[in-house]
Structure formats: structure tokens, C-alpha cells
Design a protein around this motif. Structure first.
Motif, PDB file in Angstrom:
ATOM      1  N   TYR A 288       0.811  -1.201   0.000  1.00 59.42           N
ATOM      2  CA  TYR A 288       0.000   0.000   0.000  1.00 59.42           C
ATOM      3  C   TYR A 288       0.846   1.252   0.000  1.00 59.42           C
ATOM      4  O   TYR A 288       0.337   2.354  -0.174  1.00 59.42           O
ATOM      5  CB  TYR A 288      -0.986  -0.014   1.153  1.00 59.42           C
ATOM      6  CG  TYR A 288      -2.156  -0.859   0.827  1.00 59.42           C
ATOM      7  CD1 TYR A 288      -3.239  -0.325   0.133  1.00 59.42           C
ATOM      8  CD2 TYR A 288      -2.183  -2.212   1.117  1.00 59.42           C
ATOM      9  CE1 TYR A 288      -4.302  -1.100  -0.227  1.00 59.42           C
ATOM     10  CE2 TYR A 288      -3.242  -3.001   0.761  1.00 59.42           C
ATOM     11  CZ  TYR A 288      -4.310  -2.444   0.088  1.00 59.42           C
ATOM     12  OH  TYR A 288      -5.363  -3.213  -0.274  1.00 59.42           O
ATOM     13  N   GLY A 289       2.134   1.052   0.228  1.00 60.22           N
ATOM     14  CA  GLY A 289       3.001   2.222   0.236  1.00 60.22           C
ATOM     15  C   GLY A 289       3.008   2.954  -1.086  1.00 60.22           C
ATOM     16  O   GLY A 289       3.173   4.162  -1.122  1.00 60.22           O
ATOM     17  N   VAL A 290       2.827   2.237  -2.189  1.00 61.11           N
ATOM     18  CA  VAL A 290       2.967   2.886  -3.483  1.00 61.11           C
ATOM     19  C   VAL A 290       1.891   3.928  -3.704  1.00 61.11           C
ATOM     20  O   VAL A 290       2.172   5.071  -4.043  1.00 61.11           O
ATOM     21  CB  VAL A 290       2.949   1.841  -4.604  1.00 61.11           C
ATOM     22  CG1 VAL A 290       2.984   2.513  -5.935  1.00 61.11           C
ATOM     23  CG2 VAL A 290       4.127   0.941  -4.473  1.00 61.11           C
ATOM     24  N   TYR A 291       0.623   3.523  -3.473  1.00 60.56           N
ATOM     25  CA  TYR A 291      -0.442   4.515  -3.633  1.00 60.56           C
ATOM     26  C   TYR A 291      -0.241   5.689  -2.689  1.00 60.56           C
ATOM     27  O   TYR A 291      -0.417   6.850  -3.060  1.00 60.56           O
ATOM     28  CB  TYR A 291      -1.805   3.881  -3.339  1.00 60.56           C
ATOM     29  CG  TYR A 291      -2.372   3.066  -4.468  1.00 60.56           C
ATOM     30  CD1 TYR A 291      -2.116   3.422  -5.788  1.00 60.56           C
ATOM     31  CD2 TYR A 291      -3.176   1.981  -4.224  1.00 60.56           C
ATOM     32  CE1 TYR A 291      -2.643   2.686  -6.814  1.00 60.56           C
ATOM     33  CE2 TYR A 291      -3.712   1.239  -5.247  1.00 60.56           C
ATOM     34  CZ  TYR A 291      -3.436   1.592  -6.545  1.00 60.56           C
ATOM     35  OH  TYR A 291      -3.969   0.873  -7.546  1.00 60.56           O
ATOM     36  N   GLY A 292       0.117   5.350  -1.447  1.00 63.27           N
ATOM     37  CA  GLY A 292       0.310   6.419  -0.469  1.00 63.27           C
ATOM     38  C   GLY A 292       1.381   7.387  -0.928  1.00 63.27           C
ATOM     39  O   GLY A 292       1.188   8.605  -0.912  1.00 63.27           O
ATOM     40  N   THR A 293       2.520   6.815  -1.380  1.00 64.18           N
ATOM     41  CA  THR A 293       3.600   7.671  -1.851  1.00 64.18           C
ATOM     42  C   THR A 293       3.139   8.551  -3.003  1.00 64.18           C
ATOM     43  O   THR A 293       3.381   9.757  -3.016  1.00 64.18           O
ATOM     44  CB  THR A 293       4.765   6.799  -2.344  1.00 64.18           C
ATOM     45  OG1 THR A 293       5.035   5.813  -1.377  1.00 64.18           O
ATOM     46  CG2 THR A 293       5.976   7.627  -2.593  1.00 64.18           C
TER      47      THR A 293
END
Lengths: 234, 493, 81, 124, 85, 170, 120
Positions: free
Chosen positions: D11-16
Motif C-alpha cells: 500500500y506504500g505505493v499509492y500512499g507515496t
């Protein structure tokens, strides 16, 4: 005060975008049930009827080739716009982009490296349908090589007319291939060459030709951008 | 059939790449070639319109892949009508600016005509395309040409106006990409007809997010109220004919795109109400702003924004009469506002600030130009024998049919405001004393021909509105027929 | 990457902000690579590594280097611009 | 090994991506220097591109290139369409940035400053 | 094999972090550029290693490009600092 | 730009094409016929176009003696590189940072630009030294741990082993 | 585990350690020239060895690995040299710890020092 309002606005917007995308989900199929996505058809057609290894290339050049034509045009327009915006009546005599040459290490080094960079660019756009890369990337690499030479030498010049001739010829090749497809096959950019065998250098019909044209065009355009911008003395 | 719709994009691009080559051999060719291309496109458009009127829409496929796979172009009665209008206006603008101000030198002339041609091509592409990402690409082509044309004069403020436009434009393209991706992630396709046929499957929450982003993005291009900050500056600082091209061509394309998205892609009923509300706010704000302006072109720009608000309101009624009225308004606005911009830029040709008070008493010195400007003013406020009257009348009848009395009242009030500020200019032109310090410039022959053609059209439509209403009824029926559109595109092959 | 973005927005010296955009581009390219998109990674690498940097730096050369106008005048007086 | 990698990506990618977009928007809206605004716009572009590529990602997928050894399993390939779109978007973004910087240079030539408050002749 | 690659990657991440700290602290533009150069080299190595992890030979092209072009960015900045531009 | 005679051009062209071809084969990592044909064509075109730029050496570089020295140079260089890295590791890991930096200079006997460039690169990669500038024959070296400021001694310490071989190659 | 894998793994570990040491050197060294020293050497060797290790693991990739190694070894020193020269011209003079300040900076005969040190 304004800062605070903007941050609040951004927070609200960010919250909604985030929940939308977290809800959509990452890393698995997030389609609505019962929908057949276009990508399956693309993947199948690429291997079975076009014989191109790189699906991204086949999409960029063939299925959605019209986008690419537009994209090349955008770059062409950017060059024209730069020339128009930074236009001056006449260039001052003795105007130079770079004031003095770099040290011997940098100049000789870039001299030796320049053909290798151009070769890398050529490799990238000739192999566009087999490995990652293609016309844009190759063109950008070649333009970067020219940038290196322009930076290292104080009196390295690029013929402006040569650039625009190359650019125009490459553009005409692209549009001409499209129109030939219209005459020959019945629709714009239709493939009219044999497709060859998969993972061979000579495969994919018209795709490598278009990508080579795109490569030359992008290289000429970006070199033009760099050259125009470098000669701009505030 | 004489050609295919793809030539509308392919031929100008080919010509654009050829112009630098020919320019090295024969310098005049940089001016001549765009004219030839636009004339050819006009012939093509008229031919295709004839075909479409008889046989129904043409769906053109690129690269030989049937629509869900390939990109397709749709030349229906609706889009074809707009394309013909745009190409015609492009030809007029080209003729007008043949030797206008800075275009005398070779290098600027080359860039100017190239950019103008690409501006028209981009707008035509926006109207023709049936693919949502292709729409993005054409929007970018149009906007980059527009940025460069806005900053074409090297004055102080033109770069500022252009920068403002560029900032909003890049935000618009960012939002558009987010919206495209939300839709793609759910439906797995980018084709508009395909999206339209599958839209009912999508979750409402996503639909709302997507439509908000799409509407914000296209609203920037289409000068809808909170996002129209760029418009007056760009219109005022761009060269005169470019202002006409913005009002007549670019904005029309953006309106077309947003309308196509709301009518064909989405099935949200709230979207129509949104259109009406936003249109009304735009209308009121813009018209009240127009009355306060001191510069001629800014006044025209605000008036143009107001008209776009009215078009939005008319589209938002959602009935066939409403669509007809909106199309009629768009047609009239394109012709009349172009005429106003073209003649207006000769009225303030030599002045530095382009103030309204500098047109004092100019009627005696430039009789034909002033007459055409006054004709345009009368037409756009909707005085009876001219073209604008019929379109306003059709808006009122459509509103009456849908029982939207508020709209009727609003349109009437706004018309009064328009009368006030246009008549102020007319008053100054004929009944004020000439300020001696202001020098005038006689229009060249080609500019005169261009303006007179537009004036003639205004008069013809005014006295004989049936000349266009046939086309318009056909076009509005075409827009309302969502199932037909999807069917035409998807059943190819 | 977030850090580099924050840095390049907050930094007063525009040259440092430009170098920070170089780092953003690099990290972005590696992320594309991790997301199995080598084509995109290649494009981002080719454009971000030198071209973006050079046009930003030429703009800085032709205009000013510090965001704060007062700083610029100070630097201009001391002869290093 | 690969599992941990995917967990980090999850989920880090969307958040980033969303955070980067927001930072870029903040820079473009709040900063008073024209160059900062352009930097902000280019950061927004980066964030959007990351978002688009992330949408096409498939867990355990591989690049959509049919090189030897990967000929017969299109099922495990990630979605090629967003990649093609991002390719176009990156190049277009570069063109827009170049035009924006040219405008910045010209504004500086006329006004001698990049501060937006001192440039503003035209009213919004 | 997995454990070796994990160790190598974690070393690289540590290296990246130290370079990033230097980038933020570095008093001059030169220091920041050195950090950028180092991060580029680390990225080349990481890309090659990950190509091995993913078992795709064609991914190496990205590393090749960074190896060739990475230093041009540094030279651009160096030429600007030198006052030549 | 100097004017070149035909034989000079030819020899440069051949050297250049061969190098390009080698690089191409390394890029593609394949010996298929099509690849080789296209590679040969591409490298010939590029070497023809860049004939004035790529002036490193004439055809005499394919002399076996020179190739032997090149390989020997490579080994010397690699040994120095490993040494230098151990050196760096030692300095970095020692808590007190044992350094004594300074700039020294020395003169070289090399004549061509390329040999100077190779020497400078080698110096940069060998223990504790970093080339800062070359002015005509004089090298200015930043030395992390200055042992002597005398040009002669510095030369023997830093560059002698490389220069001996380079003189034989160029 | 075959012999190739052992060799390759060793190279990879050594390479990553040197990459890390290079970054640590950049972090710890007191001024720009020393940082360049540490950064260039350690990262170059680290990258070379790591890539060579991958080449041993997959012998068919070897040729491309070697060309990458050549490019890294060729371009890294050039860039650090350019940077060092630029910084000296920018009047960032090297840190000198020993007493003999005059002789320790031989390059000042080409670029004479100026009194004032400017923030860059």
C-alpha cells in the motif's frame, strides 16, 4: 492564512483520492465483475498476429499509434514554441553558449564516449520491439550525447538546418507510413509488411520502421531544444 | 465518399512537418501552405457532411483494429457540424492574419502559421476522437499551441498571461489523467463507446470521483466559472486573430468534449443539474465582470465566458430542444465573437493599452470595420433581425418547455446587462469626438474579406435562420442518441 | 522520494531544489522498475538524468539562484552570482 | 525474499504517489517563486505517473515482454496499457516543462524578478 | 542465495540512507552532487541485482543506461558551478 | 578542426568501426546473423559520421605488443584499485579519520590528450589521490594523506607505474 | 550450491559492502575533496564487483555486465574530476590539517586564493 486554507483543501482532496485508490486495491485485478479487459486481447494479438515481443511497443506504435503521432507532434510544437517564445530580432555577434572548454579529462573523455552513447541510442531504438525502450528513449539518449559535447566544448555547433531537415524527414516518414497504410490496407497506420518471426530482429512489420523514424525525430527535436536553450543569454 | 476523417489530422501533421523544408526553398510557402491545407480540409468537411446527412455517421478505425482495441474517430452529424464550423473559422482566421503585425518577418511568420494550424488540428482532433486518452493527447497539442500563441507578442504581460494559462492547463491535464485512470482501473478499456456501454456497472462513488476530476479538467479549457482565471488575460494579450481562434475553436472543442462525456459516458442524473448550476453562476459572474472592464478585449473575453455559461445551461436542460438551442448558441457565438474580435483588433490596432475609450469617434475613419463591429454587437445581444436573436429565442422556448422559469428570468436579465455594455461601445464609436493622439490603421484587403464574410453570414442567418436549423436539429438528435452512438462504434467489423 | 519532494519544495536555494528533482526522478525510475515497467523506467531515466536538469539549470543561470529576492541582492553585491 | 518486497510495495505505493501529488500541488499553489511553481508542476507529473503505473501492477507479475523463457504465459504479465500511457505522459510533461521554463526566462527578462507578487500586472 | 541478496540489498539501502543524509546536510552544492552521484551508482548496482532476482535479462538495459548517462547529470552541474555555462 | 589525409581517415574508420562493433555485440549479447549485419551497418555509419571526433588511435593499436601491454596495464590498474579500496575502507572505518589532505603537483612525459586522460582516471581511482586539473604537462593531485610535497617524489609515489606502461601503448 | 554461485555470492557481498563504505565515507569525511575520494573509489569498485558477481551467477549475461563495468569505471572518475575542479574554481579551498599550509596547496599557483570564503 492562505497557506492554511490550501493545506486544508489539499488534505480533503488527498483523503478522497487516497480512499478511492485504496478501495480500488493494489496488485490484483480490480475490474468490475463481468468485464473483459482490453489488455488480454492486446497481449494475445501482440504475440499471435503481430509477432512483436514487447507489448508496450506494439501498443504504443500500432494499436494506439495515433497517440504516438500526437506525442511526437507535441514535442515538435514544444520546439517551435520555444523558438517563438525566446525569439529575438537578431543574435548578438560572438554569442556563445559555453564560455570556456572543460578540462582535458572531460573533453577527451566525452569525445571518446560520444560515439558509444550514440550507439547505445541506436541500439535502444533498433531493438525497441524486442527489449524495453524504443524511439523516444533512443532519441533522448542521442540528444543527451549531443548535450555532453555541447557542454564540454566551447565551439561545438550543431547545424540548425540539418536538424530541422532530419526532423521533417522523420516526421514525414511517420505520417507517410500511416498514409501508405491507409491506401494499401484501408486504415491509417495499418501494417503492410510481413511480420516475421517472434524475437527476431526483423519482425513486427512496420513497427521498427516507425520507431526508427520516431528515434531520429526525437533526437533532432531534443537537440534543438537544448541548443536553443543553451544559446539563451539572460 | 471523398475521404476519411483521419485526413483531418494526418494532412495538417504532414504539412506541419513539410513547412520547415519548403520554407528553406520558398519563404512565402510558410504562409501559403496552411491556407491550402485549411481550404482542402473545408472541402473535405463539406463533402463528408453531405455523406453523413444521407448515410449516417462514419466511424473510422486506426491501424485496422476494431474499436475496443484500436482508436476510432467518429464523424457524425454532431461532430461533423462542429468540425466544419471550426475549419471554416480557421480558414477565416488564416486569411485575416496573412500579413498581420509581426507576421511580416519570416521566422515569426513560420512559427505563427504552424502553431495556428496545429491549434485547429488539435481542436478538430478533440472533437473527432472516440478514445478518452487520445482526447488527452489532442488537448495537450491544443494547449501547447495556445500557450505559444498567447506569448507570441514580446510585450510585458503576454508571457504572464501565458504562464497563468500554462499553470492551470497542466493542473487540468493532471486531473484528466487521474480521472482516466479511475475509469480504466474499473472498466479495463479506454474507448468512449465501450465505457459508455459499461458505465452502469461502476460503483457510484468512483463515478462521482471520476466526473469531478473530468469536469474540473475540461472546465479549465472551457472557461467554466471558478477556473476561468486564464481566459481574459489570454484573450487580451494574444494577437487579435488568435483571440478569435480561442473563442471560436478551442472553447468549442472543450465544450464538445465535456458534453460528450456527460451525455455519452456517464449516466448520472445529477450531472445535468450540476451543468445548470455551474452555467448560471458562470453567466452571472462573467457578465457582471464584463460591465466593469476598461479594455476592449477583456470585455469581449468576459462576454465570451458568459456565453459559454449560457451554452452550459442550455445543455443542462437535457432535452432535445435544449441541445438544439445550445448548438445554435455555439454556432452563433463562434461566428459573431470571431467577427467582434477580428474587427475589434483593428479598432484598437495601434493603441498600447487597448482601452475602450480609445475607440471614440472611430466610425468616421474606419467605416467598414466599425460597421461590422456594430453589427456583431447587435447580433450578440440578440436584437431581433440578427442571428443572435434566434438562438436566444430557442433557449427561452426550450426553458419554457421544461418549466425552468428561473432560467428565463436569468437570460432576460443578462441580456439587459449585455445591451448596456455593448451599447456603451457603439455609442463611443459613433457619437464621441475623436481623440487626436490615437492613430488608426486601415485593414488590409484580406482582413476585410475575412470580416465581410463573417458579417454576411451573420446577416444571412439572421434573416433566414432555416439555413442552419436543419443541420442543427439533425446534430442534436444525434447527440441525444446514446445507444445509437455506442452501437455504431462497437458493432464495427 | 517523499523526502526529496519535500526538500525540493522547501529548499530556498533553487539549485539544490534542482538536484533534488534529479533524485526524485532516480527514485521514481527505480520504483517503476520494481513495478515491472522497464519501458517506463528507461524513459524516466533518460529524461530525468540530464535533460530536465539542464533546462532547469539554464533557467537558473538566466534568472536568479535564490528564491528569496533579498538573498539574491546580497549575493550579487559580493560578486558571486 | 520476494514476499517481503511485495509487502513493502503493497500500500506504500499509492500512499507515496498521492503524497507526492499533494506536495507538488502545495508547491505550485503556495510558493511565490515562478521556478518553484514549475518544480511543483513537474513533481505533480511524477506523482501522477507513479499512480498510473501502480494501477497496472499485478502481484507476482512480470513485464509484458515476450522474451525467450516468457513466451507462453500472458496471464502473469502486468497490464501494458498504463505503461504505454505513462510513456506518452512523460514525454508530454517534458515538453510542457520546457515551454514553462522558456516563459519563466522571458518573464525574468522583462521584470528582473521571479517573485510572483511583483510580476502581477494582470488581475485574476 | 536469497539470504545473500537480502544482505546485499540491505547494505545498499543503508548506503542510500547515508548518502541522503549527506544530501540534506551537505553545506555546498558540490556535496549534494557527490551524494547524487553515489546514489546513481548504488542504483545501477541495485537494478542489476534486481534483474537477477526477477530473472529477466532485458531489464539490464536500464542499468546500462544509468551507467552511461549518470555522469552527464553530474557534469552539467559541475560545468554550472565552474561558471562555464 | 585539422584536415585529414585519406589514409588517416581510413585507419581511423577501421579502428572506430571495430570498437563500435565490439560494443554493439556486448549490447546485444547475441550472435544472430541479423543482429550482426545491422550492428555492422550501424557502427559503420556512426564511425563515418564521427570520424573527426574519435581520434584516439590509428590502426597500429592492433599491434600484439600493444595489446599485451594493455592487458598488463589492466592488471596493474585492478591491483591498484583494490588497494585503494582497502585504503578507503581503513580510513573510513577508523574512528579518528587518519587524514592529512593537501594538493601536490608533478610533471608527466605523456604527450597525447587521451593518454593524459587515461592517466588521470587511473590516478583518481588509485589510493588516496584525486586529479584536480591538468595544465599542459602538470598534474595537480589532491592527496588524502600527503607524504611529500616534492614533485619528483610525488611522481614516483603516484603515477610512475602507470606512466611506464602508457608510454609503451601510445 | 555450485561453485559459480559461491563465487558470485562472494562478489555480491563484497560489492555491497564497498558501496556501503563509499556512502559512509561521503557521510564521515570532513570536506568535499575527501568525500569525492571516498565516494568515487569505493562506489566504483563496489558497483563493479557486484555486477561481476551477478555475471558469475548467470554466465550468459556476462558480456553485458562487462560493458556496464567498463562504462562505470570510465565515467565515474571523469565526473568526480569535473566536480573537484569546479569546486576549486568556486573558491572552496581544501581543508589542510598540517602546519605547512603554503606548500600543501600546489594548485593555488594556477588559481590564486582569494581572501573571502563564500558560501556556495
Amino acid at each position: 492564512m492562505k497557506k492554511f486554507v490550501v493545506i486544508l483543501l489539499l488534505a480533503v482532496m488527498g483523503y478522497y483520492i487516497s480512499i478511492t485508490f485504496f478501495d480500488i486495491g493494489f496488485g490484483d485485478s480490480h475490474l468490475v465483475e463481468g468485464v473483459v479487459p482490453v489488455k488480454d486481447a492486446y497481449l494475445n494479438e501482440t504475440v499471435n498476429s503481430l509477432n512483436v515481443a514487447n507489448t508496450v511497443t506494439s501498443i504504443v506504435v500500432n494499436f494506439r499509434g495515433f497517440d504516438t503521432l500526437g506525442e511526437v507532434t507535441v514535442l515538435f510544437l514544444a520546439v517551435t514554441a520555444l523558438g517563438g517564445i525566446l525569439y529575438k530580432k537578431r543574435h548578438q555577434a560572438g554569442e556563445r553558449s559555453v564560455l570556456f572548454s572543460a578540462s582535458k579529462v572531460v573533453t577527451s573523455g566525452s569525445k571518446l564516449l560520444f560515439p558509444a552513447i550514440v550507439l547505445l541510442g541506436a541500439y535502444v531504438f533498433i531493438h525497441g520491439h524486442l527489449s524495453p525502450g524504443g524511439g523516444f528513449q533512443g532519441g533522448v539518449i542521442i540528444a543527451t550525447g549531443f548535450l555532453l559535447m555541447l557542454l564540454a566544448y566551447e565551439n561545438f555547433t550543431v547545424g540548425h538546418n540539418t536538424l530541422s531537415v532530419i526532423e521533417s524527414l522523420a516526421g514525414i516518414t511517420f505520417a507517410g507510413v500511416g498514409i501508405w497504410g491507409l491506401i494499401y490496407g484501408g486504415s491509417f497506420l495499418e501494417n503492410f509488411l510481413p511480420v516475421g518471426t517472434l524475437n527476431d530482429l526483423f519482425s513486427g512489420g512496420v513497427i521498427p520502421i516507425i520507431y526508427i523514424a520516431v528515434g531520429f525525430k526525437v533526437a533532432a527535436e531534443l537537440t534543438g531544444v537544448i541548443y536553443t536553450v543553451l544559446h539563451e543569454k539572460g | 465518399m471523398v475521404g476519411t476523417p483521419v485526413l483531418f489530422v494526418a494532412i495538417p501533421l504532414l504539412a506541419a512537418f513539410l513547412i520547415p523544408l519548403f520554407g528553406m526553398i520558398w519563404k512565402e510557402s510558410v504562409r501559403v501552405i496552411p491556407g491550402i491545407v485549411l481550404a482542402y480540409l473545408l472541402v473535405l468537411a463539406i463533402n463528408l457532411m453531405n455523406y453523413v446527412m444521407v448515410n449516417g455517421p462514419i466511424v473510422e478505425v486506426i491501424a485496422g483494429w476494431a474499436p475496443p482495441l484500436g482508436i476510432n474517430l467518429v464523424f457524425s452529424a454532431f461532430s461533423g457540424f462542429l468540425v466544419t464550423l471550426m475549419v471554416f473559422l480557421g480558414l477565416i482566421v488564416w486569411m485575416y492574419s496573412y500579413r498581420f503585425k509581426r507576421n511580416v518577418d519570416f521566422e515569426p511568420a513560420k512559427k505563427y502559421f504552424l502553431l495556428l494550424m496545429m491549434l485547429i488540428t488539435g481542436s478538430v482532433g478533440m472533437v473527432l476522437t472516440g478514445d478518452i486518452f487520445n482526447l488527452f493527447v489532442f488537448i495537450e497539442i491544443t494547449s501547447i499551441s495556445a500557450y505559444a500563441l498567447t506569448a507570441f507578442y514580446t510585450g510585458r504581460d503576454s508571457a504572464e498571461a501565458s504562464f497563468k494559462y500554462l499553470m492551470l492547463g497542466s493542473l487540468a491535464s493532471a486531473f484528466l489523467l487521474i480521472a482516466i485512470m479511475i475509469i480504466y482501473s474499473q472498466l479495463g478499456t479506454l474507448n468512449m463507446a465501450d465505457i459508455g456501454s459499461k458505465m452502469h456497472l461502476m460503483k457510484p462513488a468512483y463515478k462521482i470521483m471520476a466526473i469531478i476530476f473530468l469536469f474540473t479538467a475540461l472546465g479549465i479549457e472551457a472557461e467554466i466559472f471558478p477556473l476561468n482565471g486564464w481566459a481574459p488575460d489570454a484573450y487580451a494579450e494574444a494577437p487579435g486573430p488568435v483571440g478569435a481562434a480561442f473563442a471560436g475553436i478551442v472553447v468549442k472543442a472543450a465544450i464538445y468534449a465535456s458534453i460528450r462525456i456527460i451525455y455519452t459516458l456517464f449516466d448520472l442524473s445529477g450531472a445535468y443539474d450540476l451543468l445548470i448550476v455551474i452555467g448560471m453562476i458562470t453567466l452571472i459572474v462573467a457578465e457582471t465582470a464584463a460591465i466593469r472592464q476598461e479594455k476592449l478585449k477583456r470585455m469581449l473575453a468576459y462576454s465570451s465566458i458568459g456565453q459559454m455559461g449560457l451554452v452550459m445551461v442550455a445543455f443542462g436542460m437535457g432535452t432535445e430542444e435544449g441541445v438544439f438551442a445550445a448548438l445554435f448558441l455555439m454556432f452563433n457565438h463562434a461566428i459573431i465573437k470571431s467577427l467582434l474580435f477580428l474587427s475589434g483588433s483593428y479598432l484598437v490596432y495601434n493603441s498600447k493599452d487597448k482601452l475602450i475609450k480609445e475607440v471614440n469617434g472611430i466610425g468616421k475613419f474606419l467605416p467598414i470595420t466599425s460597421f461590422l463591429f456594430v453589427l456583431g454587437s447587435f447580433a450578440i445581444v440578440g436584437l431581433p433581425p440578427f442571428a443572435g436573436f434566434w438562438s436566444k429565442l430557442s433557449v427561452l422556448t426550450a426553458a419554457a418547455d421544461s418549466n425552468m422559469l428561473l432560467i428565463i428570468a436569468l437570460v432576460l436579465i443578462v441580456s439587459i446587462i449585455e445591451v448596456v455594455y455593448y451599447m456603451r461601445v457603439v455609442n463611443r464609436i459613433y457619437f464621441f469626438k475623436k481623440d487626436e493622439s490615437v492613430s488608426t490603421q486601415r485593414p488590409t484587403l484580406n482582413a476585410l474579406i475575412a470580416m465581410i464574410t463573417l458579417g454576411a453570414i451573420v446577416l444571412i442567418v439572421g434573416f433566414y435562420p432555416d439555413a442552419v436549423t436543419g443541420f442543427l436539429h439533425r446534430a442534436s438528435a444525434d447527440l441525444m442518441d446514446k445507444a445509437g452512438y455506442i452501437n455504431d462504434v462497437l458493432t464495427l467489423n | 522520494m517523499i523526502g526529496a519532494a519535500v526538500y525540493s519544495i522547501r529548499q530556498k536555494d533553487l539549485l539544490y531544489a534542482t538536484i533534488a528533482t534529479g533524485i526524485i526522478s532516480l527514485v521514481l525510475s527505480v520504483l517503476f522498475y520494481l513495478l515491472q515497467a522497464p519501458d517506463v523506467a528507461l524513459t524516466e531515466a533518460a529524461i530525468g538524468v540530464a535533460l530536465t536538469t539542464i533546462i532547469f539549470i539554464i533557467t537558473i543561470r538566466n534568472t536568479v539562484r535564490y528564491e528569496d529576492e533579498h538573498d539574491n541582492k546580497e549575493k550579487f553585491k559580493s560578486g558571486v552570482k | 525474499m520476494e514476499d517481503t518486497l511485495f509487502k513493502i510495495l503493497d500500500y506504500g505505493v499509492y500512499g507515496t504517489a498521492v503524497l507526492v501529488i499533494l506536495i507538488g500541488l502545495y508547491g505550485a499553489l503556495v510558493k511565490r517563486s515562478l521556478l518553484k511553481i514549475v518544480i511543483g508542476l513537474s513533481i505533480i507529473d511524477s506523482g501522477i505517473n507513479l499512480l498510473l503505473v501502480a494501477i497496472g501492477y499485478l502481484k507476482g507479475g512480470t513485464a509484458p515482454i515476450f522474451s525467450p523463457g516468457y513466451l507462453d504465459n500472458p496471464k502473469i504479465m502486468v497490464d501494458p496499457i498504463p505503461q504505454a500511457l505513462v510513456l506518452t505522459a512523460i514525454v508530454i510533461g517534458f515538453g510542457v516543462t520546457a515551454v514553462a521554463l522558456a516563459l519563466v526566462i522571458r518573464l525574468y527578462r522583462h521584470h528582473g524578478t521571479l517573485h510572483i507578487d511583483e510580476i502581477r500586472n494582470l488581475k485574476w | 542465495m536469497t539470504i545473500i541478496i537480502t544482505i546485499a540489498l540491505s547494505f545498499m539501502v543503508l548506503g542510500f540512507i547515508f548518502s541522503a543524509i549527506r544530501f540534506v546536510k551537505g553545506p555546498t552544492a558540490g556535496d549534494r552532487t557527490v551524494a547524487l552521484d553515489t546514489i546513481t551508482t548504488i542504483a545501477v548496482a541495485a537494478i542489476v541485482l534486481l534483474a537477477y532476482v526477477f530473472q529477466r535479462f532485458i531489464y539490464v538495459d536500464v542499468a546500462l543506461l544509468y551507467a552511461v548517462l549518470g555522469f552527464i547529470g553530474v557534469i552539467v552541474i559541475a560545468r554550472y558551478l565552474e561558471g562555464a555555462l | 578542426m585539422p584536415t585529414l589525409t585519406f589514409s588517416e581517415k581510413l585507419s581511423r574508420f577501421i579502428v572506430n568501426s571495430v570498437f563500435m562493433m565490439l560494443v554493439w555485440i556486448a549490447f546485444t549479447s547475441s550472435f544472430a546473423t541479423h543482429e550482426l549485419i545491422v550492428g555492422a551497418l550501424t557502427s559503420m555509419i556512426i564511425s563515418y559520421l564521427s570520424i573527426r571526433l574519435f581520434t584516439c588511435c590509428t590502426i597500429s593499436i592492433f599491434n600484439p605488443v600493444k595489446i599485451f601491454y594493455m592487458i598488463w596495464y589492466l592488471f596493474v590498474f585492478l591491483w591498484a584499485l583494490i588497494n585503494s579500496n582497502l585504503d578507503v575502507a581503513r580510513r573510513v572505518l577508523t574512528p579518528s579519520l587518519p587524514i592529512n589532505p593537501g594538493i601536490v603537483k608533478f610533471k608527466t612525459k605523456l604527450t597525447t590528450n587521451y593518454s593524459k586522460m587515461v592517466l588521470a582516471n587511473s590516478i583518481t581511482l588509485t589510493p588516496g589521490t584525486l586529479t584536480i586539473d591538468i595544465v599542459d604537462d602538470t598534474f595537480y593531485i589532491h592527496w588524502i594523506d600527503v607524504k611529500t610535497t616534492d614533485p619528483e617524489k610525488a611522481f614516483t609515489d603516484i603515477a610512475e607505474q602507470f606512466e611506464k606502461i602508457l608510454l609503451k601503448i601510445f | 550450491m555450485s561453485i559459480m554461485e559461491i563465487i558470485g555470492g562472494t562478489f555480491i557481498i563484497i560489492g555491497s559492502i564497498f558501496l556501503f563504505l563509499g556512502a559512509l565515507g561521503i557521510f564521515r569525511m570532513p570536506d568535499i575533496y575527501n568525500r569525492l575520494q571516498a565516494g568515487t573509489k569505493a562506489t566504483t569498485l563496489g558497483g563493479m564487483s557486484l555486477i561481476l558477481g551477478v555475471g558469475f551467477l548467470e554466465p550468459s549475461w556476462m558480456m553485458k555486465m562487462i560493458i556496464i563495468i567498463i562504462f562505470i569505471a570510465y565515467s565515474n572518475p571523469i565526473s568526480s574530476h569535473a566536480l573537484a575542479r569546479a569546486m576549486y574554481k568556486r573558491k572552496r579551498y581544501p581543508l589542510i590539517l598540517s602546519e605547512d599550509k603554503e606548500n600543501m596547496d600546489a594548485y593555488s599557483e594556477v588559481n590564486p586564493h582569494e581572501k573571502e570564503e563564500v558560501k556556495s
